[in-house]
Design a protein around this motif. Structure first.
Motif, mmCIF file in Angstrom:
data_model
loop_
_atom_site.group_PDB
_atom_site.id
_atom_site.type_symbol
_atom_site.label_atom_id
_atom_site.label_comp_id
_atom_site.label_asym_id
_atom_site.label_seq_id
_atom_site.Cartn_x
_atom_site.Cartn_y
_atom_site.Cartn_z
ATOM 1 N N GLY A 65 -15.984 -1.267 5.544
ATOM 2 C CA GLY A 65 -16.310 -2.613 5.993
ATOM 3 C C GLY A 65 -17.713 -2.990 5.570
ATOM 4 N N ASN A 66 -18.089 -4.235 5.854
ATOM 5 C CA ASN A 66 -19.436 -4.706 5.527
ATOM 6 C C ASN A 66 -20.472 -3.925 6.333
ATOM 7 O OD1 ASN A 66 -19.277 -8.258 4.691
ATOM 8 N ND2 ASN A 66 -18.090 -6.542 3.970
ATOM 9 N N PRO A 67 -21.738 -3.970 5.903
ATOM 10 C CA PRO A 67 -22.775 -3.314 6.698
ATOM 11 C C PRO A 67 -22.917 -3.950 8.072
ATOM 12 C CG PRO A 67 -23.590 -3.864 4.514
ATOM 13 C CD PRO A 67 -22.268 -4.534 4.666
ATOM 14 N N ASN A 68 -23.242 -3.129 9.049
ATOM 15 C CA ASN A 68 -23.538 -3.611 10.395
ATOM 16 C C ASN A 68 -22.408 -4.404 11.054
ATOM 17 O OD1 ASN A 68 -25.633 -3.124 12.203
ATOM 18 N ND2 ASN A 68 -26.393 -5.208 12.080
ATOM 19 N N VAL A 69 -21.165 -3.989 10.816
ATOM 20 C CA VAL A 69 -20.052 -4.654 11.509
ATOM 21 C C VAL A 69 -19.494 -3.767 12.615
ATOM 22 C CG1 VAL A 69 -19.332 -6.093 9.576
ATOM 23 C CG2 VAL A 69 -18.305 -3.845 9.851
ATOM 24 N N GLY A 70 -20.044 -2.574 12.771
ATOM 25 C CA GLY A 70 -19.599 -1.708 13.863
ATOM 26 C C GLY A 70 -18.637 -0.615 13.442
ATOM 27 N N LYS A 71 -18.709 -0.184 12.174
ATOM 28 C CA LYS A 71 -17.816 0.884 11.713
ATOM 29 C C LYS A 71 -18.070 2.175 12.477
ATOM 30 C CE LYS A 71 -19.207 0.431 7.555
ATOM 31 N NZ LYS A 71 -19.947 -0.792 7.839
ATOM 32 N N THR A 72 -19.350 2.508 12.612
ATOM 33 C CA THR A 72 -19.660 3.781 13.256
ATOM 34 C C THR A 72 -19.344 3.730 14.749
ATOM 35 O OG1 THR A 72 -21.311 4.187 11.569
ATOM 36 C CG2 THR A 72 -21.432 5.549 13.518
ATOM 37 N N SER A 73 -19.551 2.561 15.377
ATOM 38 C CA SER A 73 -19.160 2.412 16.780
ATOM 39 C C SER A 73 -17.666 2.671 16.928
ATOM 40 C CB SER A 73 -19.467 1.004 17.278
ATOM 41 O OG SER A 73 -20.845 0.801 17.346
ATOM 42 N N LEU A 74 -16.880 2.107 16.020
ATOM 43 C CA LEU A 74 -15.432 2.290 16.075
ATOM 44 C C LEU A 74 -15.067 3.743 15.794
ATOM 45 C CD1 LEU A 74 -12.775 0.689 16.420
ATOM 46 C CD2 LEU A 74 -12.641 0.573 13.955
ATOM 47 N N PHE A 75 -15.758 4.326 14.821
ATOM 48 C CA PHE A 75 -15.543 5.737 14.483
ATOM 49 C C PHE A 75 -15.757 6.605 15.724
ATOM 50 C CE2 PHE A 75 -17.346 9.817 13.059
ATOM 51 C CZ PHE A 75 -16.394 10.235 12.143
ATOM 52 N N ASN A 76 -16.844 6.351 16.427
ATOM 53 C CA ASN A 76 -17.142 7.119 17.634
ATOM 54 C C ASN A 76 -16.081 6.907 18.705
ATOM 55 O OD1 ASN A 76 -19.447 8.156 16.514
ATOM 56 N ND2 ASN A 76 -20.796 6.625 17.412
ATOM 57 N N ALA A 77 -15.648 5.640 18.856
ATOM 58 C CA ALA A 77 -14.648 5.333 19.877
ATOM 59 C C ALA A 77 -13.315 6.011 19.552
ATOM 60 C CB ALA A 77 -14.464 3.820 19.997
ATOM 61 N N LEU A 78 -12.958 6.043 18.274
ATOM 62 C CA LEU A 78 -11.662 6.601 17.884
ATOM 63 C C LEU A 78 -11.663 8.121 17.877
ATOM 64 C CD1 LEU A 78 -10.587 4.292 14.920
ATOM 65 C CD2 LEU A 78 -9.525 4.426 17.162
ATOM 66 N N THR A 79 -12.774 8.709 17.469
ATOM 67 C CA THR A 79 -12.791 10.166 17.325
ATOM 68 C C THR A 79 -13.405 10.848 18.537
ATOM 69 O OG1 THR A 79 -14.943 10.135 16.256
ATOM 70 C CG2 THR A 79 -13.020 10.023 14.814
ATOM 71 N N GLY A 80 -14.040 10.056 19.412
ATOM 72 C CA GLY A 80 -14.671 10.653 20.580
ATOM 73 C C GLY A 80 -15.901 11.453 20.211
ATOM 74 N N SER A 81 -16.371 11.284 18.976
ATOM 75 C CA SER A 81 -17.565 12.020 18.575
ATOM 76 C C SER A 81 -18.765 11.100 18.746
ATOM 77 C CB SER A 81 -17.459 12.473 17.131
ATOM 78 O OG SER A 81 -17.382 11.356 16.295
ATOM 79 N N TYR A 82 -19.926 11.607 18.378
ATOM 80 C CA TYR A 82 -21.078 10.749 18.440
ATOM 81 C C TYR A 82 -21.830 10.759 17.127
ATOM 82 C CZ TYR A 82 -25.228 8.339 19.585
ATOM 83 O OH TYR A 82 -26.233 7.410 19.550
ATOM 84 N N GLU A 83 -21.672 9.687 16.379
ATOM 85 C CA GLU A 83 -22.474 9.528 15.180
ATOM 86 C C GLU A 83 -23.456 8.416 15.450
ATOM 87 O OE1 GLU A 83 -22.831 11.302 12.658
ATOM 88 O OE2 GLU A 83 -21.069 12.601 12.793
ATOM 89 N N TYR A 84 -24.515 8.434 14.687
ATOM 90 C CA TYR A 84 -25.599 7.520 14.942
ATOM 91 C C TYR A 84 -25.239 6.066 14.657
ATOM 92 C CZ TYR A 84 -30.365 6.917 16.043
ATOM 93 O OH TYR A 84 -31.502 6.585 16.696
ATOM 94 N N VAL A 85 -25.488 5.180 15.618
ATOM 95 C CA VAL A 85 -25.277 3.754 15.379
ATOM 96 C C VAL A 85 -26.596 3.015 15.564
ATOM 97 C CG1 VAL A 85 -22.861 3.705 16.036
ATOM 98 C CG2 VAL A 85 -24.587 3.410 17.787
ATOM 99 N N GLY A 86 -26.705 1.866 14.968
ATOM 100 C CA GLY A 86 -27.927 1.089 15.114
ATOM 101 C C GLY A 86 -27.649 -0.351 14.776
ATOM 102 N N ASN A 87 -28.662 -1.188 14.926
ATOM 103 C CA ASN A 87 -28.472 -2.598 14.615
ATOM 104 C C ASN A 87 -29.305 -3.001 13.411
ATOM 105 O OD1 ASN A 87 -27.737 -5.284 14.749
ATOM 106 N ND2 ASN A 87 -29.169 -5.792 16.382
ATOM 107 N N TRP A 88 -29.002 -2.400 12.269
ATOM 108 C CA TRP A 88 -29.544 -2.898 11.012
ATOM 109 C C TRP A 88 -28.588 -2.455 9.925
ATOM 110 C CZ3 TRP A 88 -31.518 1.805 12.714
ATOM 111 C CH2 TRP A 88 -31.636 2.827 11.787
#
Lengths: 76, 674
Positions: free
Chosen positions: B7-30
């Motif tokens: 997806g485009n930058p800063n659209v929440g891919k990593t947030s979704l990744f964390n939600a789906l996998t239950g893991s914790y990868e770094y998210v930010g707002n930039w």
């Protein structure tokens, strides 16, 4: 023909021509939705010859001032 | 199945990744938080699914290093389907990428994120219609809270996902060129692509659009000049109407999206007006206030770390560790009948070494909290913007300030964050100067010295060291850019995401994730290092428990000390500490603790006050700030530059710089106070 460099803060313009800009910059602008025909609002100029902030379809973009004269625009 | 999350930058891919996998990868707002791909397993369902989180891309044409990572994955890696995260509030821009993803030939599922933001802007999206028009499932989600993720998981579970029967017509000229390119690709290569689920038509389109990765690959498969000739033909024919292939492709996609957006969105009137983001932007990028606000933010970060919050906490912990904990251990060892060797190892080596570093954990956590606040709020991208004017004069992009600010948290992710910079030369330059940003490991050493030698001006002294690093980075960038980026123009375009009110839950988690690494390092690396240093400080060829002045450590330090003599701190202890500091800079604190703490003549602080003068201490701190990046950073630089020469250069220039500056400080100190 006007360029983005000559536009007042707060003015909405349409992009007329981007062909003068550098290829990498142009590609990025295309990606962000700033294409020929797109409507853009010049939000502000940062001081001391700093970058411009433009808004295009709800997206806020920062751009160098030296690139603005290469972007041809038309006032609405 | 393996899903690529794109997806485009800063659209929440990593947030979704964390939600789906239950893991914790770094998210930010930039834009550019994720610069490498990360793999996770989906938690729900019986079948095991793998999800690959990719760096954000605007299109499949890579400009920067992180984008290339994403494109290469879509091109070569065994991916079965694409999970495309779409920002509903930026529909058109996001769907441009969706079109390219549909063209890959891989099955696509759309996760429609930020529908709440879109609704606030008065935009409602009919996802049923969107799904029908694109021929792929579209599921609304709120990635930040995890809403809609069960439905999305269920969607991914069903094996009904198939490659889309979707195709956009690009007009006669381009369609003919696409046909010719497809025909030119040798059969074996074409079969290989089809087997991997990739459409040859997609490759042809990317070739026409100017994707350099695809161009290199197809030119290699087809042979010289065949494909460029086809592109040349198309260019000539399109030029008659003032088009280029790139522009024509864009135009066809835009026309399709115009229709699509008209059909599947409803715009509520009445919503809108100046958003809070707009108002905030007016302040932080203000003509007069912009740069002062940036500096004030940094200053407040320091005061919070040193004066207001961090230092009192650290002092409390120090009292606890050197008081009750050390005394308790001592009593316990005595009652257990431990030998002098073991007692010294535990108390001087481990408590001194590990405890000496742990004391700084509160300060470091405060610093990480402040950095997380900057990252989450959306201020990070503004930093790049506000600092761009300065960056322009020294020949780099304002975006370089993002890696530099991250470098304050740790140089390793700082160096990696340079990937988001488009121009290779500017990227290299940023990699080279990022290690000059002082990190929490160095902060531990500064805190120790500042407390001993400058008790009343701790924050200012440490701030001055940070500023020294920044100023030198700027000077170095200016010097290097003159040689490096000769002729290569510098670029700065950056997306400024809307401000988010940082959420305490996310801040707490980020601060912990960053700080955890520091504690783990203290428990493993520093623990082992402390034992080793203690051993080196207690043995020599003639036996164990020798006086420290005759130990191996003293010998190693003794060899190097003469080199440091001109800098004012030519004692073997300083030299030995600096050698161990290469492995991790906070090890200097451990080494100092072991060397000075075990002499029995009072605390480390008292011993240091005898061993150094304030000017020497300042010179030592400056040397430590600048000399050779730590081992982990050097390894990262090697990895990012893919060049031994530049890696050696980054270590070498740092050493020279450290030496020269420390020499100047020594001379100036002698002149001022001598």
């Amino acid at each position: 023909m006007q360029t983005l460099a000559e536009v007042q803060e707060g003015t909405v313009v349409t992009i007329e021509d981007l062909s003068e800009t550098d290829a990498v910059l142009r590609r990025r602008l295309y990606d962000m939705g700033v294409t020929e025909g797109a409507r853009v609002r010049l939000c502000r100029r940062l001081p001391f010859g700093g970058p411009l902030m433009i808004e295009c379809e709800e997206l806020c973009i920062g751009l160098r001032r030296c690139d603005a004269p290469k972007i041809a625009v038309r006032r609405l | 199945m393996t899903f690529a999350l794109a997806g485009n930058p800063n659209v929440g891919k990593t947030s979704l990744f964390n939600a789906l996998t239950g893991s914790y990868e770094y998210v930010g707002n930039w834009p550019g938080v994720t610069v490498e791909k990360k793999v996770g397993r989906m938690k729900a369902g019986e079948a095991a699914h793998e999800i690959v989180d990719l760096p954000g891309v605007y299109s499949l044409i890579p400009l920067s290093g992180d984008e290339e990572v994403a494109i290469r994955c879509l091109l070569h890696e065994p991916v079965d389907a694409v999970l495309n995260v779409v920002d509903a509030s930026q529909l058109r821009r996001n769907l441009h990428l969706t079109i390219q993803l549909l063209e890959t030939g891989l099955p696509v599922v759309i996760a429609l994120n930020m529908a709440d933001v879109a609704a606030r802007r008065g935009l409602r999206i009919d996802e049923g219609k969107l799904s029908a028009l694109l021929g792929v499932p579209a599921v609304p989600v709120v990635a930040r809270t995890g809403k809609g993720c069960p439905e999305l998981s269920a969607r991914l579970e069903t094996d009904g996902i198939s490659a889309p029967e979707w195709r956009l017509d690009y007009g006669d000229v381009l369609e003919e060129a696409i046909g010719r390119i497809c025909a030119a690709i040798p059969d074996d290569a074409a079969v290989r692509y089809r087997k991997a689920g990739r459409a040859v038509r997609w490759l042809a389109l990317q070739y026409l659009e100017g994707n350099r990765v695809v161009r290199a690959e197809l030119d290699g498969a087809v042979g010289d000049g065949v494909l460029p000739e086809i592109v040349g033909d198309a260019e000539t024919r399109l030029a008659a109407n003032g088009h280029t292939p790139e522009k024509m492709i864009r135009k066809c996609r835009d026309a399709f999206l115009d229709r699509l957006i008209r059909e599947c969105t409803v715009k509520d009137s009445g919503a809108g007006g100046t958003s809070l983001s707009g108002k905030l932007d007016r302040i932080v990028t203000d003509k007069w206030l912009g740069i002062p606000i940036f500096l004030l933010t940094m200053y407040a970060a320091f005061m919070l770390t040193f004066d207001w919050l961090g230092t009192p906490l650290s002092d409390g912990l120090d009292g606890l560790l050197s008081g009750p904990v050390a005394e308790g251990l001592e009593r316990w060892l005595a009652s257990a009948g431990a030998s002098a060797f073991i007692t010294s190892l535990v108390l001087d080596g481990i408590v001194g070494g590990v405890g000496g570093v742990l004391v700084f954990v509160p300060q470091i956590f405060v610093l990480f909290l402040v950095l997380s606040l900057i990252e989450d709020s959306g201020y990070m991208a503004r930093v790049a913007l506000v600092m761009d004017r300065l960056a322009e004069t020294i020949g780099i992009t304002g975006k370089a300030f993002i890696p530099l600010v991250i470098g304050f948290g740790c140089n390793v992710p700082g160096v990696m964050a340079a990937r988001t910079i488009e121009r290779p030369k500017e990227r290299l330059l940023t990699v080279l100067i990022t290690p000059l940003m002082s990190c929490p490991a160095r902060l531990a050493v500064f805190s120790l010295f500042a407390a001993v030698f400058f008790p009343n001006h701790q924050a200012i002294v440490v701030l001055s060291l940070y500023v020294t690093g920044i100023v030198l980075a700027m000077v170095l960038a200016k010097t290097l850019s003159r040689f490096l980026s000769k002729g290569e123009p510098s670029t700065m375009v950056i997306e400024l995401p809307p401000y988010h009110l940082p959420q305490w839950r996310s801040l707490r988690r980020k601060t912990w994730e960053k700080g955890k690494g520091f504690i783990v390092k203290a428990g493993t690396f520093i623990f082992g290092g402390s034992v080793l240093i203690w051993l080196l400080a207690s043995v020599n060829l003639s036996g164990v428990m020798v006086p420290m002045e005759e130990s191996f450590l003293a010998q190693i330090g003794g060899w190097l000390a003469p080199l440091l003599k001109p800098l004012g701190f030519g004692n073997w202890q300083a030299a030995a500490a600096l050698v161990t500091g290469f492995f991790a800079k906070e090890v200097v604190v451990s080494t100092m603790n072991i060397m000075y703490g075990s002499t029995g003549a009072g605390s480390l602080q008292d011993a240091l006050a005898v061993a150094f003068t304030p000017v020497q201490a300042y010179g030592f701190m400056t040397f430590l700030l600048l000399y050779v990046p730590c081992l982990a950073t050097v390894a990262t630089i090697r990895n990012e530059t893919k060049s031994a020469v530049w890696t050696w250069f980054s270590a070498g220039y740092a050493l020279v710089l450290a030496y020269v500056i420390a020499l100047l400080i020594h001379a100036a100190g002698g002149w001022l106070f001598g």
